[in-house]
Scaffold this active site. Structure first.
Site, PDB file in Angstrom:
ATOM      1  N   ARG A  50       0.765 -27.331  18.624  1.00 12.04           N
ATOM      2  CA  ARG A  50       0.837 -26.721  19.962  1.00 12.04           C
ATOM      3  C   ARG A  50       0.103 -27.550  21.015  1.00 12.04           C
ATOM      4  O   ARG A  50       0.556 -27.627  22.161  1.00 12.04           O
ATOM      5  CB  ARG A  50       0.333 -25.273  19.917  1.00 12.04           C
ATOM      6  CG  ARG A  50       1.414 -24.344  19.400  1.00 12.04           C
ATOM      7  CD  ARG A  50       0.987 -22.898  19.276  1.00 12.04           C
ATOM      8  NE  ARG A  50       2.104 -22.102  18.758  1.00 12.04           N
ATOM      9  CZ  ARG A  50       1.978 -20.975  18.078  1.00 12.04           C
ATOM     10  NH1 ARG A  50       0.785 -20.479  17.835  1.00 12.04           N
ATOM     11  NH2 ARG A  50       3.039 -20.321  17.654  1.00 12.04           N
ATOM     12  N   GLU A 107       7.910 -23.359  20.333  1.00 10.52           N
ATOM     13  CA  GLU A 107       6.712 -23.240  19.476  1.00 10.52           C
ATOM     14  C   GLU A 107       5.953 -21.944  19.776  1.00 10.52           C
ATOM     15  O   GLU A 107       4.723 -21.917  19.801  1.00 10.52           O
ATOM     16  CB  GLU A 107       5.817 -24.478  19.590  1.00 10.52           C
ATOM     17  CG  GLU A 107       6.402 -25.623  18.787  1.00 10.52           C
ATOM     18  CD  GLU A 107       5.497 -26.815  18.627  1.00 10.52           C
ATOM     19  OE1 GLU A 107       4.308 -26.621  18.329  1.00 10.52           O
ATOM     20  OE2 GLU A 107       5.997 -27.926  18.803  1.00 10.52           O
ATOM     21  N   GLY A 155      10.565 -31.002  49.924  1.00  7.14           N
ATOM     22  CA  GLY A 155      11.607 -30.437  50.783  1.00  7.14           C
ATOM     23  C   GLY A 155      12.982 -30.606  50.172  1.00  7.14           C
ATOM     24  O   GLY A 155      13.123 -30.612  48.937  1.00  7.14           O
ATOM     25  N   GLY A 156      14.012 -30.804  51.032  1.00  6.23           N
ATOM     26  CA  GLY A 156      15.415 -30.838  50.570  1.00  6.23           C
ATOM     27  C   GLY A 156      15.671 -31.908  49.523  1.00  6.23           C
ATOM     28  O   GLY A 156      16.379 -31.678  48.536  1.00  6.23           O
ATOM     29  N   THR A 168       6.733 -18.417  22.409  1.00  2.54           N
ATOM     30  CA  THR A 168       6.732 -18.232  23.869  1.00  2.54           C
ATOM     31  C   THR A 168       5.299 -17.970  24.342  1.00  2.54           C
ATOM     32  O   THR A 168       4.419 -17.613  23.548  1.00  2.54           O
ATOM     33  CB  THR A 168       7.601 -17.023  24.281  1.00  2.54           C
ATOM     34  OG1 THR A 168       6.985 -15.834  23.735  1.00  2.54           O
ATOM     35  CG2 THR A 168       9.028 -17.148  23.774  1.00  2.54           C
ATOM     36  N   GLU A 191      15.940 -18.667  13.761  1.00  4.34           N
ATOM     37  CA  GLU A 191      17.326 -18.281  13.460  1.00  4.34           C
ATOM     38  C   GLU A 191      17.840 -17.427  14.608  1.00  4.34           C
ATOM     39  O   GLU A 191      17.041 -16.946  15.427  1.00  4.34           O
ATOM     40  CB  GLU A 191      17.385 -17.476  12.147  1.00  4.34           C
ATOM     41  CG  GLU A 191      16.937 -18.276  10.953  1.00  4.34           C
ATOM     42  CD  GLU A 191      17.036 -17.497   9.641  1.00  4.34           C
ATOM     43  OE1 GLU A 191      17.552 -16.357   9.637  1.00  4.34           O
ATOM     44  OE2 GLU A 191      16.590 -18.052   8.617  1.00  4.34           O
TER      45      GLU A 191
HETATM   46  C1  LIG Z   1      15.411 -26.221  23.748  1.00  2.00           C
HETATM   47  C2  LIG Z   1      14.834 -25.499  22.587  1.00  2.00           C
HETATM   48  C3  LIG Z   1      14.352 -26.211  21.515  1.00  2.00           C
HETATM   49  C4  LIG Z   1      13.827 -25.539  20.385  1.00  2.00           C
HETATM   50  N1  LIG Z   1      13.394 -26.251  19.312  1.00  2.00           N
HETATM   51  C5  LIG Z   1      13.087 -25.596  18.154  1.00  2.00           C
HETATM   52  C6  LIG Z   1      12.812 -26.313  16.962  1.00  2.00           C
HETATM   53  O1  LIG Z   1      12.782 -27.551  16.935  1.00  2.00           O
HETATM   54  N2  LIG Z   1      12.554 -25.616  15.833  1.00  2.00           N
HETATM   55  C7  LIG Z   1      12.562 -24.264  15.792  1.00  2.00           C
HETATM   56  O2  LIG Z   1      12.354 -23.687  14.738  1.00  2.00           O
HETATM   57  N3  LIG Z   1      12.806 -23.541  16.932  1.00  2.00           N
HETATM   58  C8  LIG Z   1      13.077 -24.184  18.091  1.00  2.00           C
HETATM   59  N4  LIG Z   1      13.349 -23.466  19.238  1.00  2.00           N
HETATM   60  C9  LIG Z   1      13.280 -22.019  19.208  1.00  2.00           C
HETATM   61  C10 LIG Z   1      12.112 -21.434  19.996  1.00  2.00           C
HETATM   62  O3  LIG Z   1      10.904 -21.653  19.326  1.00  2.00           O
HETATM   63  C11 LIG Z   1      12.421 -19.961  20.242  1.00  2.00           C
HETATM   64  O4  LIG Z   1      13.480 -19.917  21.182  1.00  2.00           O
HETATM   65  C12 LIG Z   1      11.232 -19.176  20.742  1.00  2.00           C
HETATM   66  O5  LIG Z   1      10.255 -19.059  19.733  1.00  2.00           O
HETATM   67  C13 LIG Z   1      11.602 -17.780  21.223  1.00  2.00           C
HETATM   68  O6  LIG Z   1      12.454 -17.119  20.343  1.00  2.00           O
HETATM   69  P1  LIG Z   1      13.797 -16.445  20.912  1.00  2.00           P
HETATM   70  O7  LIG Z   1      14.517 -17.483  21.693  1.00  2.00           O
HETATM   71  O8  LIG Z   1      14.515 -15.828  19.799  1.00  2.00           O
HETATM   72  O9  LIG Z   1      13.318 -15.352  21.920  1.00  2.00           O
HETATM   73  P2  LIG Z   1      12.996 -13.784  21.549  1.00  2.00           P
HETATM   74  O10 LIG Z   1      12.072 -13.726  20.386  1.00  2.00           O
HETATM   75  O11 LIG Z   1      14.305 -13.089  21.461  1.00  2.00           O
HETATM   76  O12 LIG Z   1      12.219 -13.345  22.833  1.00  2.00           O
HETATM   77  C14 LIG Z   1      12.845 -12.918  24.045  1.00  2.00           C
HETATM   78  C15 LIG Z   1      11.746 -12.525  25.034  1.00  2.00           C
HETATM   79  O13 LIG Z   1      10.971 -11.447  24.509  1.00  2.00           O
HETATM   80  C16 LIG Z   1       9.601 -11.800  24.464  1.00  2.00           C
HETATM   81  N5  LIG Z   1       8.969 -11.219  23.274  1.00  2.00           N
HETATM   82  C17 LIG Z   1       9.449 -11.163  22.009  1.00  2.00           C
HETATM   83  N6  LIG Z   1       8.586 -10.535  21.187  1.00  2.00           N
HETATM   84  C18 LIG Z   1       7.515 -10.222  21.951  1.00  2.00           C
HETATM   85  C19 LIG Z   1       6.274  -9.569  21.695  1.00  2.00           C
HETATM   86  N7  LIG Z   1       5.922  -9.168  20.480  1.00  2.00           N
HETATM   87  N8  LIG Z   1       5.400  -9.418  22.744  1.00  2.00           N
HETATM   88  C20 LIG Z   1       5.728  -9.846  23.984  1.00  2.00           C
HETATM   89  N9  LIG Z   1       6.882 -10.457  24.286  1.00  2.00           N
HETATM   90  C21 LIG Z   1       7.768 -10.637  23.291  1.00  2.00           C
HETATM   91  C22 LIG Z   1       9.599 -13.336  24.387  1.00  2.00           C
HETATM   92  O14 LIG Z   1       8.380 -13.869  24.847  1.00  2.00           O
HETATM   93  C23 LIG Z   1      10.773 -13.679  25.297  1.00  2.00           C
HETATM   94  O15 LIG Z   1      10.346 -13.652  26.630  1.00  2.00           O
HETATM   95  C24 LIG Z   1      13.791 -24.125  20.384  1.00  2.00           C
HETATM   96  C25 LIG Z   1      14.262 -23.412  21.498  1.00  2.00           C
HETATM   97  C26 LIG Z   1      14.772 -24.074  22.572  1.00  2.00           C
HETATM   98  C27 LIG Z   1      15.272 -23.269  23.748  1.00  2.00           C
END
Ligand SMILES: Cc1cc2nc3c(=O)[nH]c(=O)nc-3n(C[C@H](O)[C@H](O)[C@H](O)COP(=O)(O)OP(=O)(O)OC[C@H]3O[C@@H](n4cnc5c(N)ncnc54)[C@H](O)[C@@H]3O)c2cc1C
Length: 409
Positions: A242, A386, A362-363, A388, A126
């Site tokens: 994963r 899935e 390259g380019g 980060t 969300e």
């Molecule tokens: C193209 C795309 C497709 C997607 N498809 C799906 C889907 O099919 N279904 C679904 O449910 N979701 C989907 N997602 C969502 C995706 O899984 C999330 O974007 C991802 O889990 C990260 O959540 P966030 O974007 O809110 O980042 P945030 O949680 O806001 O994180 C921001 C940064 O902070 C870091 N961070 C946050 N908490 C910690 C911590 N505890 N320790 C260290 N670092 C931390 C993160 O690694 C990241 O670098 C998709 C996202 C994208 C971009």
């Protein structure tokens, strides 16, 4: 390298590779530019029976496992990581039904997902609940024979084109992480609509949408497993899915290197192919080594997951019970750590190799009408979704530290 694949698995690799060469390579630039969904390629994947390689024969699948799914995703991603996501993303939405669905739910949804007639999606994220899924605000309230779903999900792969969505919502906010449920929601259910379509850096052949639920009534029977088990559903699914993201990264890395090798062997500077310059040769060596070691960990992990889960899967199919219950009864160990390791290693390999491939070309490597830069754009998402790679590393570290505390080293 010979990984001891079965005859069927070698056949899967060969069919997926041919399909990638004939049906994906020629059209990937078009779908990357237009962001249209590649329905003709989906048809070809259906006809080749590649959607259900990992699903039980009982529902029309080939009875393979995680490794079989990875083999398909790797070969298709070698051509285009965005197009390959129609298989991997549908897998992510199908695995919860496979592992947590009862027999009636499996009978209802799996056959069409196995054949690829329908595509599945998985919706947990969300706007305010990404890495911390437990912060989700979507609610599911029981009202007679139905749950009433309210809330919105962000960044959902396969949004709008998928027919079958596994959606996570809280049934009891007071219970936090233990108050979440997983529900199957079918496209077309009144109160379920689509919001913003995202304009992305990469994987542009797969639509990413916001899902909106407004008083969406879904039958009580669409709850997977039990109320309060949603997080288990998600986490157990990720153990199996994963490796699929890892396979996508691995295929992207291999595809980038394939294209680069074809170019650097013929591109001449200083009177010789650029591949004969030692600096380029060393980059080729490093990229190939990273790819092969990533593949070795991925295949070993997928094989181990499959060997562990198979007895539970067979028992559930024979008795009509829930796979997750059989896994618990047989004390099947979790592969959370190894799955996370695969995802980290293969996605970091995808990123490093694709950046190096642009450099080696390259380019021309920087140009949109040359195929290599797209691999670099597609690679990035494998480090993000899935969970980060920071979150994967948190999980790996927590488990390694726990192991060290409980075992004498
Ligand atoms: C193209 C795309 C497709 C997607 N498809 C799906 C889907 O099919 N279904 C679904 O449910 N979701 C989907 N997602 C969502 C995706 O899984 C999330 O974007 C991802 O889990 C990260 O959540 P966030 O974007 O809110 O980042 P945030 O949680 O806001 O994180 C921001 C940064 O902070 C870091 N961070 C946050 N908490 C910690 C911590 N505890 N320790 C260290 N670092 C931390 C993160 O690694 C990241 O670098 C998709 C996202 C994208 C971009």
């Amino acid at each position: 390298m010979d990984y001891g694949l079965s005859e069927t698995q070698n056949e899967i690799v060969s069919v997926a590779y041919q399909l990638m060469r004939e049906k994906i390579r020629p059209v990937r630039e078009h779908y990357d530019k237009t962001e249209d969904f590649p329905w003709p390629v989906v048809d070809a994947i259906r006809q080749a029976d590649l959607f259900g390689v990992y699903l039980p024969e009982k529902y029309g699948g080939m009875g393979g496992g995680t490794l079989d799914l990875c083999l398909v995703v790797e070969q298709l991603s070698r051509g285009c990581g965005g197009i390959a996501l129609c298989v991997a993303g549908s897998g992510l939405g199908t695995i919860p039904i496979l592992l947590f669905g009862n027999e009636a739910q499996r009978q209802k949804w799996l056959p069409d997902l196995t054949s690829g007639k329908k595509i599945a999606a998985f919706a947990i994220t969300e706007a305010e609940a990404g890495s911390d899924a437990t912060a989700m605000k979507a609610t599911a309230k029981l009202d007679g024979d139905h749950y009433i779903l309210n809330g919105a999900k962000a960044f959902i792969s396969g949004g709008k084109i998928a027919e079958t969505y596994v959606v996570f919502a809280t049934t009891n906010p007071a219970r936090g992480a233990r108050g979440i449920g997983a529900f199957v929601v079918e496209k077309g259910t009144p109160g379920f609509t689509f919001g913003k379509k995202e304009d992305k850096m990469g994987i542009r052949a797969n639509p990413t949408y916001e899902l909106i639920f407004q008083n969406c009534r879904i039958p009580k029977e669409n709850l997977l497993y039990k109320e309060g088990y949603g997080l288990f559903v998600a986490q157990t699914t990720f153990d199996m899915s994963r490796p699929g993201v890892a396979a996508q990264g691995l295929g992207i890395a291999q595809g980038a290197l394939d294209e680069t090798l074809a170019y650097v062997r013929v591109r001449k500077q200083f009177g010789q192919p650029v591949s004969s310059h030692q600096a380029i040769g060393h980059m080729i060596a490093d990229c190939s080594t990273a790819i092969e070691s990533s593949r070795a960990l991925l295949y070993a992990t997928a094989k181990a997951v499959d060997a562990a889960v198979k007895p539970a899967m067979d028992a559930a199919m024979a008795k009509g019970t829930i796979v997750f219950d059989e896994m618990n009864a047989l004390k099947v160990r979790r592969y959370t750590k190894e799955s996370a390791m695969c995802k980290v290693l293969c996605s970091d390999t995808a990123m490093k190799v694709s950046v190096d491939c642009v450099q080696m070309c390259g380019g021309i490597g920087y140009m949109r009408d040359f195929p290599v830069e797209k691999y670099m754009r597609d690679a990035k998402i494998t480090q993000i979704y899935e969970g980060t790679n920071q979150i994967q590393r948190n999980e790996i570290a927590a488990m390694v530290i726990k192991e060290a505390a409980t075992h004498k080293l």
